[in-house]
Design a protein around this motif. Structure first.
Motif, PDB file in Angstrom:
ATOM      1  N   PHE A   1      31.124  51.745  50.493  1.00  0.00           N
ATOM      2  CA  PHE A   1      30.043  52.476  49.837  1.00  0.00           C
ATOM      3  C   PHE A   1      30.251  52.575  48.333  1.00  0.00           C
ATOM      4  CE2 PHE A   1      28.517  54.327  53.949  1.00  0.00           C
ATOM      5  CZ  PHE A   1      27.213  53.887  53.805  1.00  0.00           C
ATOM      6  N   VAL A   2      31.493  52.727  47.893  1.00  0.00           N
ATOM      7  CA  VAL A   2      31.745  52.717  46.445  1.00  0.00           C
ATOM      8  C   VAL A   2      31.415  51.341  45.868  1.00  0.00           C
ATOM      9  CG1 VAL A   2      33.498  52.953  44.649  1.00  0.00           C
ATOM     10  CG2 VAL A   2      33.514  54.517  46.588  1.00  0.00           C
ATOM     11  N   LEU A   3      31.780  50.303  46.610  1.00  0.00           N
ATOM     12  CA  LEU A   3      31.457  48.938  46.170  1.00  0.00           C
ATOM     13  C   LEU A   3      29.953  48.734  46.093  1.00  0.00           C
ATOM     14  CD1 LEU A   3      32.358  46.041  45.497  1.00  0.00           C
ATOM     15  CD2 LEU A   3      32.311  45.571  47.961  1.00  0.00           C
ATOM     16  N   TRP A   4      29.224  49.182  47.146  1.00  0.00           N
ATOM     17  CA  TRP A   4      27.753  49.021  47.131  1.00  0.00           C
ATOM     18  C   TRP A   4      27.145  49.758  45.948  1.00  0.00           C
ATOM     19  CZ3 TRP A   4      28.915  45.419  49.786  1.00  0.00           C
ATOM     20  CH2 TRP A   4      29.182  45.378  51.146  1.00  0.00           C
ATOM     21  N   PHE A   5      27.669  50.947  45.630  1.00  0.00           N
ATOM     22  CA  PHE A   5      27.135  51.723  44.510  1.00  0.00           C
ATOM     23  C   PHE A   5      27.239  50.932  43.211  1.00  0.00           C
ATOM     24  CE2 PHE A   5      27.411  54.630  40.953  1.00  0.00           C
ATOM     25  CZ  PHE A   5      26.417  55.555  41.215  1.00  0.00           C
TER      26      PHE A   5
ATOM     27  N   ILE B   1      37.092  39.917  41.199  1.00  0.00           N
ATOM     28  CA  ILE B   1      36.717  38.592  41.690  1.00  0.00           C
ATOM     29  C   ILE B   1      35.199  38.429  41.725  1.00  0.00           C
ATOM     30  CG2 ILE B   1      36.769  37.074  43.719  1.00  0.00           C
ATOM     31  CD1 ILE B   1      39.488  38.353  44.412  1.00  0.00           C
ATOM     32  N   MET B   2      34.482  39.502  42.068  1.00  0.00           N
ATOM     33  CA  MET B   2      33.052  39.406  42.343  1.00  0.00           C
ATOM     34  C   MET B   2      32.158  39.607  41.138  1.00  0.00           C
ATOM     35  SD  MET B   2      33.084  41.675  45.844  1.00  0.00           S
ATOM     36  CE  MET B   2      31.298  41.758  45.886  1.00  0.00           C
ATOM     37  N   ILE B   3      32.638  40.248  40.102  1.00  0.00           N
ATOM     38  CA  ILE B   3      31.752  40.698  39.033  1.00  0.00           C
ATOM     39  C   ILE B   3      31.044  39.557  38.311  1.00  0.00           C
ATOM     40  CG2 ILE B   3      33.604  40.803  37.303  1.00  0.00           C
ATOM     41  CD1 ILE B   3      30.600  43.216  37.705  1.00  0.00           C
ATOM     42  N   VAL B   4      31.767  38.475  38.014  1.00  0.00           N
ATOM     43  CA  VAL B   4      31.129  37.357  37.298  1.00  0.00           C
ATOM     44  C   VAL B   4      30.082  36.670  38.176  1.00  0.00           C
ATOM     45  CG1 VAL B   4      31.502  35.111  36.213  1.00  0.00           C
ATOM     46  CG2 VAL B   4      33.072  36.996  35.744  1.00  0.00           C
ATOM     47  N   PRO B   5      30.397  36.293  39.438  1.00  0.00           N
ATOM     48  CA  PRO B   5      29.350  35.729  40.303  1.00  0.00           C
ATOM     49  C   PRO B   5      28.177  36.676  40.491  1.00  0.00           C
ATOM     50  CG  PRO B   5      31.512  35.338  41.249  1.00  0.00           C
ATOM     51  CD  PRO B   5      31.717  36.284  40.102  1.00  0.00           C
ATOM     52  N   LYS B   6      28.456  37.994  40.549  1.00  0.00           N
ATOM     53  CA  LYS B   6      27.383  38.971  40.681  1.00  0.00           C
ATOM     54  C   LYS B   6      26.419  38.879  39.507  1.00  0.00           C
ATOM     55  CE  LYS B   6      25.220  42.820  41.845  1.00  0.00           C
ATOM     56  NZ  LYS B   6      24.440  43.010  43.090  1.00  0.00           N
ATOM     57  N   LEU B   7      26.958  38.839  38.292  1.00  0.00           N
ATOM     58  CA  LEU B   7      26.121  38.761  37.098  1.00  0.00           C
ATOM     59  C   LEU B   7      25.362  37.445  37.045  1.00  0.00           C
ATOM     60  CD1 LEU B   7      28.549  40.332  34.476  1.00  0.00           C
ATOM     61  CD2 LEU B   7      26.544  41.393  35.537  1.00  0.00           C
ATOM     62  N   ILE B   8      26.017  36.369  37.474  1.00  0.00           N
ATOM     63  CA  ILE B   8      25.339  35.070  37.524  1.00  0.00           C
ATOM     64  C   ILE B   8      24.160  35.132  38.486  1.00  0.00           C
ATOM     65  CG2 ILE B   8      25.570  32.653  38.246  1.00  0.00           C
ATOM     66  CD1 ILE B   8      28.438  32.718  37.236  1.00  0.00           C
ATOM     67  N   GLY B   9      24.380  35.761  39.645  1.00  0.00           N
ATOM     68  CA  GLY B   9      23.312  35.900  40.617  1.00  0.00           C
ATOM     69  C   GLY B   9      22.164  36.732  40.089  1.00  0.00           C
TER      70      GLY B   9
ATOM     71  N   ILE C   1      24.230  47.574  39.150  1.00  0.00           N
ATOM     72  CA  ILE C   1      23.980  46.369  38.348  1.00  0.00           C
ATOM     73  C   ILE C   1      22.599  45.802  38.679  1.00  0.00           C
ATOM     74  CG2 ILE C   1      24.743  44.008  37.887  1.00  0.00           C
ATOM     75  CD1 ILE C   1      27.603  44.949  38.523  1.00  0.00           C
ATOM     76  N   LYS C   2      22.270  45.789  39.977  1.00  0.00           N
ATOM     77  CA  LYS C   2      20.968  45.282  40.423  1.00  0.00           C
ATOM     78  C   LYS C   2      19.828  46.130  39.873  1.00  0.00           C
ATOM     79  CE  LYS C   2      18.682  42.408  43.152  1.00  0.00           C
ATOM     80  NZ  LYS C   2      18.754  40.939  42.997  1.00  0.00           N
TER      81      LYS C   2
ATOM     82  N   TYR D   1      27.728  36.685  44.441  1.00  0.00           N
ATOM     83  CA  TYR D   1      26.577  35.943  43.906  1.00  0.00           C
ATOM     84  C   TYR D   1      25.303  36.278  44.668  1.00  0.00           C
ATOM     85  CZ  TYR D   1      23.216  32.246  43.234  1.00  0.00           C
ATOM     86  OH  TYR D   1      22.046  31.561  43.018  1.00  0.00           O
ATOM     87  N   VAL D   2      25.390  36.231  46.009  1.00  0.00           N
ATOM     88  CA  VAL D   2      24.196  36.480  46.817  1.00  0.00           C
ATOM     89  C   VAL D   2      23.736  37.923  46.695  1.00  0.00           C
ATOM     90  CG1 VAL D   2      23.252  36.430  49.162  1.00  0.00           C
ATOM     91  CG2 VAL D   2      24.798  34.638  48.413  1.00  0.00           C
ATOM     92  N   SER D   3      24.661  38.868  46.535  1.00  0.00           N
ATOM     93  CA  SER D   3      24.259  40.256  46.336  1.00  0.00           C
ATOM     94  C   SER D   3      23.553  40.424  44.994  1.00  0.00           C
ATOM     95  CB  SER D   3      25.472  41.186  46.408  1.00  0.00           C
ATOM     96  OG  SER D   3      26.279  41.067  45.253  1.00  0.00           O
TER      97      SER D   3
END
Length: 267
Positions: free
Chosen positions: A190-194, A102-110, A199-200, A160-162
């Protein structure tokens, strides 16, 4: 950072000890609760964000590995004692994969800054929503959403915000806290944050941002000191009753919101 005075270095070191304590003790909030203080010492986010990101990569992988090791040790001990136990992972891989999808596309957009919605508006909305979640936990009336659309919206917004900053964790945690088992929550986060921080970091490398590798040499041990004390704190709250555990989560989220709003308005 080479132009800073000795007392500024001392404050930065103390703040990273605090950051390590919060990150290890709660599993989130290390960046949001440290960044406002760091920006008061030196108002340059791009100096500190790479350092925080490297710390997240190091300690998130370490904690997740240690959690897996402890879980296997407990299972082995129970087996030796003749007890029949169900092998339990310290990470909820099923929900983690679902949330990442769910999060990967908004993450990349952000990360690439393709969304035109002003970041201060997004930040304000997030902290208001999370504050409501936090108060519900403190009052022992946690919000449980059975609405998939609502959960998806929160995770997408958090992703997105991350991507644009490192403050998406509160909203993500507010969803994960009611979907992931208590004993799996911290290590799953923690696995999610990693993954998200990796990506960041890739975006930092592409943009040519200075990763402050020299200063990592003395700030990483500072974060380690905080990590050790945070681990002890985490062990204590894990032994607390469920009501107390959620109250700790609620108070932590509310503090994060206060600092987040302060950062948005004042810095």
């Amino acid at each position: 950072m080479e132009h800073l005075l000795w007392w500024q270095y001392a404050l930065i070191g103390a703040i990273f000890i605090w950051s390590g304590f919060v990150r290890s003790g709660l599993g989130f909030g290390g960046a949001v609760l440290a960044l406002p203080f760091l920006l008061l010492v030196e108002n340059s986010p791009l100096i500190f964000l790479p350092i925080i990101s490297v710390h997240l990569l190091v300690f998130s992988s370490w904690i997740a590995w240690q959690g897996s090791k402890d879980a296997k040790a407990k299972t082995a001990l129970a087996t030796e004692q003749g007890e029949t136990v169900e092998t339990r992972s310290n990470i909820d891989w099923r929900y983690l994969k679902k949330a990442l999808g769910i999060m990967i596309v908004p993450k990349l957009i952000g990360v690439f800054g393709l969304l035109t919605l002003p970041s201060d508006i997004v930040t304000g909305v997030i902290f208001v929503i999370v504050a409501v979640f936090a108060v519900s936990y403190i009052l022992n009336k946690p919000f449980y959403s059975n609405n998939k659309i609502l959960d998806t919206t929160f995770l997408m917004l958090g992703g997105y915000v991350s991507g644009t900053s490192l403050i998406g964790a509160p909203l993500i945690v507010s969803v994960f806290a009611t979907k992931v088992s208590r004993y799996q929550l911290r290590d799953t986060l923690f696995v999610l944050w990693f993954i998200l921080v990796l990506i960041k970091m890739t975006s930092f490398l592409i943009a040519g941002v200075d990763l402050q590798l020299i200063h990592q040499l003395w700030l990483l041990p500072c974060a380690l000191i905080g990590h050790v004390f945070g681990q002890r704190f985490y062990n204590r709250i894990q032994q607390a009753e469920t009501t107390v555990f959620f109250r700790f989560i609620g108070v932590a989220l509310l503090i994060v919101c206060v600092f987040g709003i302060y950062t948005s308005l004042m810095l």
